[in-house]
Design a protein around this motif. Structure first.
Motif, PDB file in Angstrom:
ATOM      1  N   MET A 101      32.874   9.349  10.159  1.00  0.00           N
ATOM      2  CA  MET A 101      32.809   8.108  10.926  1.00  0.00           C
ATOM      3  C   MET A 101      32.461   6.993   9.952  1.00  0.00           C
ATOM      4  SD  MET A 101      30.664   9.520  14.196  1.00  0.00           S
ATOM      5  CE  MET A 101      30.625   7.950  15.025  1.00  0.00           C
ATOM      6  N   LEU A 102      32.965   5.803  10.227  1.00  0.00           N
ATOM      7  CA  LEU A 102      32.691   4.640   9.387  1.00  0.00           C
ATOM      8  C   LEU A 102      31.827   3.661  10.170  1.00  0.00           C
ATOM      9  CD1 LEU A 102      36.308   4.043   8.049  1.00  0.00           C
ATOM     10  CD2 LEU A 102      34.441   5.233   6.888  1.00  0.00           C
ATOM     11  N   GLY A 103      30.821   3.127   9.516  1.00  0.00           N
ATOM     12  CA  GLY A 103      29.964   2.163  10.188  1.00  0.00           C
ATOM     13  C   GLY A 103      29.226   1.304   9.180  1.00  0.00           C
ATOM     14  N   ARG A 104      28.762   0.171   9.671  1.00  0.00           N
ATOM     15  CA  ARG A 104      27.956  -0.711   8.826  1.00  0.00           C
ATOM     16  C   ARG A 104      26.875  -1.337   9.695  1.00  0.00           C
ATOM     17  NH1 ARG A 104      32.021  -5.752   7.521  1.00  0.00           N
ATOM     18  NH2 ARG A 104      32.545  -6.215   9.676  1.00  0.00           N
ATOM     19  N   PRO A 105      25.772  -1.746   9.072  1.00  0.00           N
ATOM     20  CA  PRO A 105      24.677  -2.329   9.846  1.00  0.00           C
ATOM     21  C   PRO A 105      25.135  -3.574  10.606  1.00  0.00           C
ATOM     22  CG  PRO A 105      23.962  -1.796   7.616  1.00  0.00           C
ATOM     23  CD  PRO A 105      25.444  -1.619   7.651  1.00  0.00           C
ATOM     24  N   LEU A 106      24.613  -3.725  11.812  1.00  0.00           N
ATOM     25  CA  LEU A 106      24.922  -4.909  12.618  1.00  0.00           C
ATOM     26  C   LEU A 106      24.377  -6.169  11.959  1.00  0.00           C
ATOM     27  CD1 LEU A 106      24.080  -3.528  16.160  1.00  0.00           C
ATOM     28  CD2 LEU A 106      26.340  -4.237  15.347  1.00  0.00           C
ATOM     29  N   PRO A 107      25.022  -7.323  12.199  1.00  0.00           N
ATOM     30  CA  PRO A 107      24.491  -8.576  11.669  1.00  0.00           C
ATOM     31  C   PRO A 107      23.046  -8.780  12.133  1.00  0.00           C
ATOM     32  CG  PRO A 107      26.668  -8.921  12.625  1.00  0.00           C
ATOM     33  CD  PRO A 107      26.248  -7.519  12.977  1.00  0.00           C
ATOM     34  N   GLY A 108      22.199  -9.208  11.218  1.00  0.00           N
ATOM     35  CA  GLY A 108      20.807  -9.464  11.541  1.00  0.00           C
ATOM     36  C   GLY A 108      19.879  -8.287  11.308  1.00  0.00           C
ATOM     37  N   THR A 109      20.436  -7.077  11.145  1.00  0.00           N
ATOM     38  CA  THR A 109      19.575  -5.916  10.900  1.00  0.00           C
ATOM     39  C   THR A 109      19.228  -5.770   9.430  1.00  0.00           C
ATOM     40  OG1 THR A 109      21.487  -4.446  10.769  1.00  0.00           O
ATOM     41  CG2 THR A 109      20.409  -4.649  12.913  1.00  0.00           C
ATOM     42  N   VAL A 110      20.097  -6.251   8.557  1.00  0.00           N
ATOM     43  CA  VAL A 110      19.862  -6.252   7.112  1.00  0.00           C
ATOM     44  C   VAL A 110      20.414  -7.554   6.543  1.00  0.00           C
ATOM     45  CG1 VAL A 110      19.962  -3.723   6.838  1.00  0.00           C
ATOM     46  CG2 VAL A 110      22.048  -5.061   6.610  1.00  0.00           C
ATOM     47  N   CYS A 111      20.051  -7.860   5.311  1.00  0.00           N
ATOM     48  CA  CYS A 111      20.615  -9.019   4.619  1.00  0.00           C
ATOM     49  C   CYS A 111      22.137  -8.854   4.544  1.00  0.00           C
ATOM     50  CB  CYS A 111      20.007  -9.097   3.221  1.00  0.00           C
ATOM     51  SG  CYS A 111      20.618 -10.453   2.236  1.00  0.00           S
ATOM     52  N   GLU A 112      22.880  -9.940   4.650  1.00  0.00           N
ATOM     53  CA  GLU A 112      24.354  -9.879   4.702  1.00  0.00           C
ATOM     54  C   GLU A 112      24.942  -9.129   3.502  1.00  0.00           C
ATOM     55  OE1 GLU A 112      27.856 -10.356   6.730  1.00  0.00           O
ATOM     56  OE2 GLU A 112      25.852 -10.826   7.442  1.00  0.00           O
ATOM     57  N   THR A 113      24.324  -9.224   2.336  1.00  0.00           N
ATOM     58  CA  THR A 113      24.862  -8.531   1.155  1.00  0.00           C
ATOM     59  C   THR A 113      24.694  -7.017   1.245  1.00  0.00           C
ATOM     60  OG1 THR A 113      22.790  -8.883  -0.035  1.00  0.00           O
ATOM     61  CG2 THR A 113      24.555 -10.493  -0.398  1.00  0.00           C
ATOM     62  N   PHE A 114      23.851  -6.541   2.180  1.00  0.00           N
ATOM     63  CA  PHE A 114      23.655  -5.102   2.358  1.00  0.00           C
ATOM     64  C   PHE A 114      24.465  -4.541   3.517  1.00  0.00           C
ATOM     65  CE2 PHE A 114      19.672  -6.284   0.160  1.00  0.00           C
ATOM     66  CZ  PHE A 114      19.833  -5.471  -0.954  1.00  0.00           C
ATOM     67  N   ARG A 115      25.320  -5.359   4.132  1.00  0.00           N
ATOM     68  CA  ARG A 115      26.161  -4.887   5.240  1.00  0.00           C
ATOM     69  C   ARG A 115      27.414  -4.225   4.700  1.00  0.00           C
ATOM     70  NH1 ARG A 115      28.349  -8.263   9.238  1.00  0.00           N
ATOM     71  NH2 ARG A 115      28.530  -6.320  10.401  1.00  0.00           N
ATOM     72  N   VAL A 116      27.234  -3.146   3.967  1.00  0.00           N
ATOM     73  CA  VAL A 116      28.365  -2.423   3.398  1.00  0.00           C
ATOM     74  C   VAL A 116      28.800  -1.319   4.354  1.00  0.00           C
ATOM     75  CG1 VAL A 116      27.745  -2.945   1.008  1.00  0.00           C
ATOM     76  CG2 VAL A 116      26.851  -0.874   2.081  1.00  0.00           C
ATOM     77  N   MET A 117      30.048  -0.903   4.219  1.00  0.00           N
ATOM     78  CA  MET A 117      30.621   0.148   5.052  1.00  0.00           C
ATOM     79  C   MET A 117      30.152   1.502   4.538  1.00  0.00           C
ATOM     80  SD  MET A 117      32.734   0.896   7.571  1.00  0.00           S
ATOM     81  CE  MET A 117      33.471  -0.693   7.799  1.00  0.00           C
ATOM     82  N   HIS A 118      29.442   2.246   5.404  1.00  0.00           N
ATOM     83  CA  HIS A 118      28.951   3.578   5.054  1.00  0.00           C
ATOM     84  C   HIS A 118      29.832   4.637   5.697  1.00  0.00           C
ATOM     85  CE1 HIS A 118      25.149   2.486   3.105  1.00  0.00           C
ATOM     86  NE2 HIS A 118      25.108   1.479   3.963  1.00  0.00           N
ATOM     87  N   VAL A 119      29.797   5.834   5.131  1.00  0.00           N
ATOM     88  CA  VAL A 119      30.539   6.982   5.656  1.00  0.00           C
ATOM     89  C   VAL A 119      29.509   7.964   6.213  1.00  0.00           C
ATOM     90  CG1 VAL A 119      32.172   8.831   5.119  1.00  0.00           C
ATOM     91  CG2 VAL A 119      32.333   6.641   3.918  1.00  0.00           C
ATOM     92  N   PHE A 120      29.741   8.422   7.455  1.00  0.00           N
ATOM     93  CA  PHE A 120      28.826   9.326   8.133  1.00  0.00           C
ATOM     94  C   PHE A 120      29.568  10.582   8.562  1.00  0.00           C
ATOM     95  CE2 PHE A 120      27.401   5.023   8.848  1.00  0.00           C
ATOM     96  CZ  PHE A 120      26.043   5.097   8.599  1.00  0.00           C
ATOM     97  N   PRO A 121      28.887  11.721   8.524  1.00  0.00           N
ATOM     98  CA  PRO A 121      29.517  12.924   9.090  1.00  0.00           C
ATOM     99  C   PRO A 121      29.563  12.787  10.604  1.00  0.00           C
ATOM    100  CG  PRO A 121      27.258  13.396   8.429  1.00  0.00           C
ATOM    101  CD  PRO A 121      27.560  11.981   7.984  1.00  0.00           C
ATOM    102  N   GLU A 122      30.589  13.301  11.232  1.00  0.00           N
ATOM    103  CA  GLU A 122      30.703  13.255  12.688  1.00  0.00           C
ATOM    104  C   GLU A 122      30.109  14.543  13.244  1.00  0.00           C
ATOM    105  OE1 GLU A 122      34.158  11.971  15.714  1.00  0.00           O
ATOM    106  OE2 GLU A 122      34.550  13.736  14.550  1.00  0.00           O
TER     107      GLU A 122
END
Length: 83
Positions: free
Chosen positions: A16-37
């Motif tokens: 699964m692909l996901g990234r932190p919602l706006p406001g949860t982390v600094c914008e520069t840390f909103r990178v796309m992470h890969v998660f096991p399903e």
């Protein structure tokens, strides 16, 4: 070369692909992470890079978007090669 360099072994993995919602982390840390399903809702989930998130703080994506997490990319299993 097989999955993680093991010859003759094949493995299928759903991700699964996901990234932190706006406001949860600094914008520069909103990178796309890969998660096991699957991701358990609600709960904590660990990305392939080792970063931990609360599932409610993530924006789930159908396709890659934005800057990727390089550590997640390095840990993502490669698709099986077609004969």
């Amino acid at each position: 070369m097989g999955w993680y360099g093991h010859e003759g072994q094949t493995m299928t993995a759903r991700i699964m692909l996901g990234r932190p919602l706006p406001g949860t982390v600094c914008e520069t840390f909103r990178v796309m992470h890969v998660f096991p399903e699957p991701a358990n809702y609600p709960g904590r989930i660990v990305a392939l890079c080792g970063a931990e998130f609360w599932t409610g703080d993530l924006e789930w994506c159908d396709a890659p978007a934005g800057m990727p997490c390089m550590r997640c990319l390095a840990a993502t299993p490669l698709p099986q090669a077609l004969p």
